[in-house]
Design a protein around this motif. Structure first.
Motif, PDB file in Angstrom:
ATOM      1  N   SER A  52       6.117 -12.204  -4.260  1.00 54.13           N
ATOM      2  CA  SER A  52       4.703 -11.941  -4.037  1.00 54.13           C
ATOM      3  C   SER A  52       3.887 -12.343  -5.258  1.00 54.13           C
ATOM      4  CB  SER A  52       4.481 -10.454  -3.745  1.00 54.13           C
ATOM      5  OG  SER A  52       3.109 -10.176  -3.580  1.00 54.13           O
ATOM      6  N   ASP A  84       1.066 -10.668  -5.617  1.00 50.95           N
ATOM      7  CA  ASP A  84       0.310  -9.425  -5.777  1.00 50.95           C
ATOM      8  C   ASP A  84       1.088  -8.444  -6.661  1.00 50.95           C
ATOM      9  OD1 ASP A  84      -1.083  -7.039  -5.539  1.00 50.95           O
ATOM     10  OD2 ASP A  84      -1.358  -7.201  -3.378  1.00 50.95           O
ATOM     11  N   ILE A  95       1.989  -4.955  -5.103  1.00 49.04           N
ATOM     12  CA  ILE A  95       3.132  -4.923  -4.185  1.00 49.04           C
ATOM     13  C   ILE A  95       4.424  -4.833  -4.986  1.00 49.04           C
ATOM     14  CG2 ILE A  95       4.495  -6.317  -2.577  1.00 49.04           C
ATOM     15  CD1 ILE A  95       1.870  -7.241  -1.331  1.00 49.04           C
ATOM     16  N   ILE A 148       6.498  -3.422   3.438  1.00 45.03           N
ATOM     17  CA  ILE A 148       6.182  -4.322   2.338  1.00 45.03           C
ATOM     18  C   ILE A 148       6.547  -5.731   2.781  1.00 45.03           C
ATOM     19  CG2 ILE A 148       6.774  -4.965  -0.031  1.00 45.03           C
ATOM     20  CD1 ILE A 148       7.371  -1.998  -0.544  1.00 45.03           C
TER      21      ILE A 148
END
Length: 71
Positions: free
Chosen positions: A7, A9, A12, A67
């Motif tokens: 990811s 992000d 996350i 997730i």
């Protein structure tokens, strides 16, 4: 080590790390330095790695918490 998720992000990655550590599963983030070098614009994803023997249990933890795996 086996890749569990990737990811761009950081929230996350932090959430996944906290969940895995709470379950007693060791994890390691790869490519952190690369994502820092690119200036935080989100081009290079970070990878979350776990031991092969923990992979199935770790996959269950992240999918149960919805997730995204990013693969």
């Amino acid at each position: 080590m086996k890749e569990l998720l990737r990811s761009t992000d950081p929230t996350i990655m932090a959430f996944a790390s906290a969940l895995l550590e709470g379950e007693g599963i060791d994890c390691f983030q790869m490519d952190v330095n690369m994502s820092i070098l690119e200036g935080g614009i989100g081009i290079f994803p970070r990878r979350m790695m776990v031991r092969e023997e923990d992979y199935d249990r770790a996959l269950r933890v992240v999918t149960d918490n919805e997730i995204p795996l990013g693969k």
